[in-house]
Design a protein around this motif. Structure first.
Motif, PDB file in Angstrom:
ATOM      1  N   GLY A   1       0.817  -1.215   0.000  1.00 10.81           N
ATOM      2  CA  GLY A   1       0.000   0.000   0.000  1.00 10.81           C
ATOM      3  C   GLY A   1       0.845   1.257   0.000  1.00 10.81           C
ATOM      4  O   GLY A   1       0.550   2.227  -0.709  1.00 10.81           O
ATOM      5  N   PHE A   2       1.893   1.270   0.767  1.00  8.35           N
ATOM      6  CA  PHE A   2       2.767   2.447   0.778  1.00  8.35           C
ATOM      7  C   PHE A   2       3.488   2.604  -0.558  1.00  8.35           C
ATOM      8  O   PHE A   2       3.629   3.728  -1.067  1.00  8.35           O
ATOM      9  N   TYR A   3       3.947   1.513  -1.120  1.00  6.38           N
ATOM     10  CA  TYR A   3       4.703   1.608  -2.375  1.00  6.38           C
ATOM     11  C   TYR A   3       3.867   2.235  -3.484  1.00  6.38           C
ATOM     12  O   TYR A   3       4.352   3.059  -4.261  1.00  6.38           O
ATOM     13  N   TYR A   4       2.605   1.844  -3.538  1.00  5.23           N
ATOM     14  CA  TYR A   4       1.746   2.342  -4.605  1.00  5.23           C
ATOM     15  C   TYR A   4       0.947   3.582  -4.219  1.00  5.23           C
ATOM     16  O   TYR A   4       0.107   4.042  -4.993  1.00  5.23           O
ATOM     17  N   SER A   5       1.222   4.131  -3.048  1.00  3.12           N
ATOM     18  CA  SER A   5       0.538   5.357  -2.636  1.00  3.12           C
ATOM     19  C   SER A   5       0.998   6.527  -3.498  1.00  3.12           C
ATOM     20  O   SER A   5       2.199   6.719  -3.708  1.00  3.12           O
TER      21      SER A   5
ATOM     22  N   GLY B   1       5.882   7.348   3.380  1.00  6.44           N
ATOM     23  CA  GLY B   1       5.287   7.632   4.678  1.00  6.44           C
ATOM     24  C   GLY B   1       5.753   6.652   5.753  1.00  6.44           C
ATOM     25  O   GLY B   1       5.879   7.019   6.927  1.00  6.44           O
ATOM     26  N   LEU B   2       6.026   5.409   5.351  1.00  7.19           N
ATOM     27  CA  LEU B   2       6.501   4.410   6.314  1.00  7.19           C
ATOM     28  C   LEU B   2       7.847   4.836   6.895  1.00  7.19           C
ATOM     29  O   LEU B   2       8.044   4.834   8.123  1.00  7.19           O
ATOM     30  N   GLN B   3       8.787   5.225   6.020  1.00  5.33           N
ATOM     31  CA  GLN B   3      10.100   5.667   6.490  1.00  5.33           C
ATOM     32  C   GLN B   3       9.987   6.929   7.337  1.00  5.33           C
ATOM     33  O   GLN B   3      10.720   7.100   8.321  1.00  5.33           O
TER      34      GLN B   3
ATOM     35  N   ASN C   1      11.946  -0.736  -5.230  1.00  5.82           N
ATOM     36  CA  ASN C   1      10.874  -1.551  -5.785  1.00  5.82           C
ATOM     37  C   ASN C   1       9.941  -2.068  -4.688  1.00  5.82           C
ATOM     38  O   ASN C   1      10.244  -1.909  -3.488  1.00  5.82           O
ATOM     39  N   PRO C   2       8.804  -2.668  -5.040  1.00  2.32           N
ATOM     40  CA  PRO C   2       7.859  -3.146  -4.019  1.00  2.32           C
ATOM     41  C   PRO C   2       8.478  -4.137  -3.041  1.00  2.32           C
ATOM     42  O   PRO C   2       8.115  -4.168  -1.861  1.00  2.32           O
ATOM     43  N   GLY C   3       9.424  -4.938  -3.538  1.00  5.12           N
ATOM     44  CA  GLY C   3      10.071  -5.898  -2.645  1.00  5.12           C
ATOM     45  C   GLY C   3      10.849  -5.229  -1.527  1.00  5.12           C
ATOM     46  O   GLY C   3      10.880  -5.729  -0.390  1.00  5.12           O
ATOM     47  N   ASP C   4      11.490  -4.087  -1.851  1.00  7.36           N
ATOM     48  CA  ASP C   4      12.212  -3.333  -0.819  1.00  7.36           C
ATOM     49  C   ASP C   4      11.262  -2.882   0.278  1.00  7.36           C
ATOM     50  O   ASP C   4      11.574  -2.959   1.476  1.00  7.36           O
TER      51      ASP C   4
END
Length: 685
Positions: free
Chosen positions: A456-460, A466-468, A513-516
């Motif tokens: 969700g954060f990656y594609y926001s 925001g997570l970091q 990337n999303p995996g990160d």
């Protein structure tokens, strides 16, 4: 008075030169002839006007006047030196015959919060001599035989050019009393050799808290050069201690952090010297003044529990098949003010090996890979993947940015394919958790819930990092400010960091990337934290967001022992922000659930405590090594006071290793030891 003698001799020489010149001029005066007709009386060949005789008489008068002026000046100078400046020249003469040398001062003691000595001093009999004794080969060889030392070592210690020429040079420390008695009973055989009583550091509890306390050693050339540079630049503050070669100073831990308090004020002694600078006697002395005692926030009982608990955790790791679990850290905080009550790191070291200078063999062992680098304080300098201990903060971020709400659920089947089958990921529980919400995602440490948050954060569109941002807001990625040297800052990775860090990679591989994002949301991948950072962050959760600067200094005792001269005032480090109280309530409730709901066997270790505990386990993964085991908890959950965090490198599941360290510390605090049986496979990642 040497100056007066020089002036008198110069005057005599000048007088002799002038008289000789006058006699010469007299003998070589005008030219005369003899009158052969009127007898032998000489007469001048010229007239009576401007004759050579007249010229000679003028020169003689001028020379006499000059000599008189010179003697008048000499007499005036002698009178001035003798009558007017006699005190000044007498003082210079005394200074030429004496030197002032310094004597070392005992360092202040280091005490726990209750006044129990952690580091103190002991008397040490030292054999010493002045530098000129090195020229007496017979005496030096005899002394070497008595001390049981190589001749060359004794001579080198006497000569030691790192110490002042007129200071007593230490030949041997901690000399046996029988040896001292022999030297004192044969003064004629050891003329110039002295036995002095000095102090050495004493560690009454051995290796206990060695990483916090640190050690002392002879001041290094680098430290002396830094001091000189600061003096030349005018950067030294008033009252700064000026060090000399040979001084014993703090080199690590509290010993160096609070050197200015622990270091005493050197004494002074006046010695008499001959024309060659050799010491011939001594006169008055000003005794040295010991350094200030300091109290630490450490509680000896809790410190011992941290040490023993960490050892217990590592033993449990081995018991459950993780033979490499021999390194780790354990820290206990008072979350209401930041006081560090206990801090342990493994492997340990013995600070007493540095007394009198560490040997090459010991130094190599302390810095070897095989020995595990025991001098590293892993509680503040060890950087590790946070594993599932980060999930409460991921939850707060998800709630704040509406990435995953408090009522939202997901279906965990053990294999997550939220980014396609080709990018599927396992939950730690391969059998799955079923339908699960955020609160229970914390309790069960369900990776699937947090993969959804990372996605969700990656594609926001507006809050992709925001997570970091939330991680940093709670103190991750920067040092805590603890008053100990060598703290690491950890790391919160983001797109820019990855691009810069992997500069040798192709651009496509350097892209975030999303995996990160799915890695760091569960505390894996490139995120790094220290055990102290984790303890501080959980103190913030317990305190409603407020984190204090962690510290080990409590107070400095007045030199006269009348009370505390300096007392530490707690300082707020930060306030971790969250959207609303209900978000923090959900996280706190989930952490209580971890202790009592995640696993019956895990709960059994805490139901025998009289207080309610909140906490989280974690298991970090590192390529080529066994899993790293975490456990962190605070208590009482309803009125938090203590936070305990424990990590075992390659210790397997945190609930199979570090849990036991945390439980032992809480047991020591509440005098309620753990009575539950150990069961393999407890807990989660």
């Amino acid at each position: 008075m040497d100056a007066q003698i020089v002036v008198i001799i110069a005057g005599i020489i000048l007088f002799v030169v002038i008289i000789a010149s006058l006699l010469y001029l007299r003998s070589a005066g005008g030219k005369f002839t003899y009158d052969t007709q009127h007898g032998t009386r000489p007469r001048a060949t010229e007239g009576e006007g401007n004759t050579q005789g007249t010229a000679f008489k003028g020169r003689f008068t001028m020379l006499a006047a000059g000599a008189g002026a010179i003697f008048t000046a000499i007499i005036a100078k002698l009178w001035s030196m003798q009558m007017v400046s006699s005190d000044y020249y007498e003082e210079l003469a005394v200074q030429n015959q004496t030197r002032t040398v310094t004597t070392p001062a005992p360092r202040g003691r280091i005490l726990d919060r209750n006044g129990e000595p952690l580091v103190t001093n002991r008397a040490s009999l030292t054999v010493a001599a002045y530098r000129d004794l090195a020229d007496d080969t017979v005496l030096v060889r005899h002394l070497a035989n008595v001390l049981g030392m190589p001749y060359i070592a004794v001579r080198r210690n006497i000569q030691d050019y790192n110490q002042g020429a007129q200071s007593l040079h230490t030949i041997a420390s901690d000399v046996r009393r029988s040896t001292v008695a022999y030297i004192q009973e044969h003064p004629a055989d050891f003329a110039g050799v002295e036995v002095v009583e000095r102090t050495e550091r004493l560690y009454p509890h051995g290796e206990l808290a060695a990483h916090v306390l640190g050690y002392t050693g002879t001041i290094t050339q680098e430290q002396l050069s830094a001091q000189q540079e600061a003096q030349e630049a005018g950067e030294e503050s008033p009252g700064t201690i000026t060090y000399e070669s040979g001084d014993i100073v703090g080199q690590a831990g509290v010993e160096i952090q609070y050197e200015s308090l622990l270091q005493g004020i050197r004494g002074e002694q006046t010695v008499q010297v001959d024309a060659s600078g050799n010491v011939t006697g001594s006169t008055g002395a000003v005794p040295p003044e010991p350094g200030s005692d300091i109290k630490l926030t450490l509680d000896l009982k809790i410190q011992q529990a941290c040490e023993d608990g960490l050892q217990h955790a590592m033993e449990m790791a081995k018991q459950f098949g993780n033979e490499n679990g021999t390194r780790g850290a354990c820290v206990c905080l008072d979350c209401t003010n930041g006081e560090i009550l206990g801090m342990a790191s493994a492997p340990k070291f013995d600070p007493s090996v540095f007394i009198g200078g560490v040997s090459n063999d010991d130094w190599s062992a302390l810095n070897s890979d095989d020995g595990g680098h025991p001098m590293i304080n892993r509680a503040i300098a060890g950087e590790y993947m946070s594993a599932s201990t980060i999930k409460p903060f991921s939850s707060l971020a998800a709630l704040e940015y509406d990435i995953f709400t408090s009522t939202q659920t997901t279906d965990c089947v053990g294999w997550w394919t939220g980014m396609g089958e080709g990018n599927g990921r396992w939950c730690w529980d391969h059998s799955g958790h079923g339908t699960i919400n955020l609160r229970n995602g914390i309790v069960m440490s369900c990776d699937t819930v947090f993969y959804e948050i990372g996605k969700g954060f990656y594609y926001s569109e507006n809050n992709s990092e925001g997570l970091q941002e939330v991680f940093r807001r709670w103190g991750f990625g920067e040092s805590t400010g603890v008053d100990l040297p060598g703290e690491s800052s950890g790391r919160v990775p983001d797109a820019q960091w990855k691009y810069d860090y992997f500069s040798n990679w192709e651009d496509a591989d350097r892209t975030w990337n999303p995996g990160d994002m799915c890695n760091i949301v569960i505390g894996q991948g490139d995120i790094l934290v220290t055990p102290l950072q984790i303890a501080c962050a959980y103190a913030g959760i317990a305190n409603g967001g407020k984190e204090f600067v962690p510290h080990v200094f409590l107070s400095a005792v007045s030199r006269d022992g009348s009370g505390d001269a300096v007392t530490y005032e707690p300082r707020e480090r930060l306030t971790g922000e969250f959207r609303q109280q209900s978000d923090l309530d959900l996280v706190q409730d989930g952490l209580v659930g971890v202790i009592y709901e995640e696993s019956a066997s895990q709960a059994s270790h805490f139901t025998n405590l009289s207080v309610t505990v909140a906490g989280k386990s974690g298991t970090g993964q590192k390529t080529g090594e066994d899993d790293y085991g975490w456990f962190v908890a605070y208590a009482p959950a309803d009125n938090p006071k203590y936070v305990v965090a424990c990590l075992v490198e390659q210790g397997g599941f945190g609930s199979n290793s570090s849990l036991y360290g945390v439980r032992d510390v809480l047991g020591a605090i509440y005098d309620q030891p753990d009575t539950a049986a150990a069961t393999a496979g407890d807990g989660s990642r």
